[in-house]
Design an enzyme around this catalytic site. Structure first.
Site, PDB file in Angstrom:
ATOM      1  N   LYS A   6       0.948  -1.079  -0.079  1.00 52.80           N
ATOM      2  CA  LYS A   6      -0.079   0.074  -0.038  1.00 52.80           C
ATOM      3  C   LYS A   6       0.854   1.297  -0.053  1.00 52.80           C
ATOM      4  CE  LYS A   6      -3.731  -2.407   2.468  1.00 52.80           C
ATOM      5  NZ  LYS A   6      -4.452  -2.194   3.869  1.00 52.80           N
TER       6      LYS A   6
ATOM      7  N   TYR B  71     -11.756  -2.872  -2.955  1.00 49.79           N
ATOM      8  CA  TYR B  71     -12.255  -3.108  -1.445  1.00 49.79           C
ATOM      9  C   TYR B  71     -13.994  -3.196  -1.447  1.00 49.79           C
ATOM     10  CZ  TYR B  71      -7.776  -2.399   0.871  1.00 49.79           C
ATOM     11  OH  TYR B  71      -6.666  -2.370   1.220  1.00 49.79           O
TER      12      TYR B  71
ATOM     13  N   ASN C  36      -1.483  -0.199   7.409  1.00 47.66           N
ATOM     14  CA  ASN C  36      -0.775  -1.800   7.733  1.00 47.66           C
ATOM     15  C   ASN C  36      -0.080  -2.166   6.543  1.00 47.66           C
ATOM     16  OD1 ASN C  36      -3.069  -2.424   6.202  1.00 47.66           O
ATOM     17  ND2 ASN C  36      -4.103  -3.526   7.735  1.00 47.66           N
TER      18      ASN C  36
ATOM     19  N   HIS D 157      -1.592  -5.537   1.496  1.00 47.94           N
ATOM     20  CA  HIS D 157      -2.617  -6.073   1.131  1.00 47.94           C
ATOM     21  C   HIS D 157      -2.592  -7.611   0.598  1.00 47.94           C
ATOM     22  CE1 HIS D 157      -6.850  -7.404  -0.230  1.00 47.94           C
ATOM     23  NE2 HIS D 157      -6.156  -7.628  -1.330  1.00 47.94           N
TER      24      HIS D 157
ATOM     25  N   GLU E 116      -9.364 -10.520  -7.468  1.00 52.21           N
ATOM     26  CA  GLU E 116      -8.496  -9.428  -7.255  1.00 52.21           C
ATOM     27  C   GLU E 116      -7.208  -9.190  -8.598  1.00 52.21           C
ATOM     28  OE1 GLU E 116      -9.118  -8.823  -2.636  1.00 52.21           O
ATOM     29  OE2 GLU E 116      -7.079  -9.474  -3.302  1.00 52.21           O
TER      30      GLU E 116
END
Ligand code: IDP
Ligand code: MG
Length: 162
Positions: free
Chosen positions: A20, A60, A123, A126, A137
């Site tokens: 990310k 998402y 965080n 992904h 995805e």
């Protein structure tokens, strides 16, 4: 001939992994990639891209009813992301183990989020959470021709097939 015999057949499980924007900005690209690479997983697709907010919302979409959805999509589209597909036996489930729990406070030491992140909203990585989401995805992020099929020299030593 001998060359054509050296084709190995594996369960070609694949998962989608993204570093990310916070992971990219913190200079953790090679640190994160090396954990997948050293484990024995094989990189079959990679790109650097800044996702639009619309694209982030698609990625998402499962979370669109959650209170944090809008902020999540803002952060995700705030800078470059490293989008990857990794391949190997058990890579979907084990990739999640390498990543650690969603909340870095609950991630074990030794995991990517446990070692390298502090809060859930930053965080750094992904990973697909199952076979269906992995397929969806990968299709969202990559065209079929962007996935590279090749055998690596390490495979016979990783899997013991000869
Ligand atoms: P995952 O990334 O471990 O699969 P998901 O539940 O799919 O976790 O959530 C997607 C992302 O949304 C998380 O990685 C995290 O960045 C963010 N997120 C999840 N739960 C919260 C929360 O309670 N507050 C803020 N952000 C959250
Ligand atoms: Mg998830």
């Amino acid at each position: 001939d001998k060359c054509s015999l050296s084709i190995f057949f594996f369960q070609l499980e694949r998962t989608f992994i993204a570093i990310k924007p916070d992971g990219v900005q913190r200079g953790l690209i090679s640190e994160i990639m090396s954990r997948f690479e050293r484990k024995g997983f094989k990189l079959v697709a990679i790109k650097i891209t800044v996702p639009s907010k619309d694209f982030a919302q698609k990625h998402y979409h499962d979370l669109k009813t959650r209170a944090f959805f809008d902020v999540l999509c803002d952060v995700f589209s705030s800078g470059p992301v490293i989008a990857m597909v990794w391949e190997g036996e058990g890579v979907i489930k084990y990739g999640r183990k390498l990543i650690g729990a969603t909340d870095p406070q609950k991630s074990e030491p030794g995991t990517i989020r446990g070692d390298l992140a502090v809060v859930v909203g930053r965080n750094i990585i992904h990973g697909s959470d199952g076979p269906e989401t992995a397929k969806d995805e990968i299709n969202l992020w990559f065209k079929p021709e962007e996935l590279v099929n090749y055998s690596s020299n390490a495979e016979k030593w990783l899997y013991g097939v000869n």
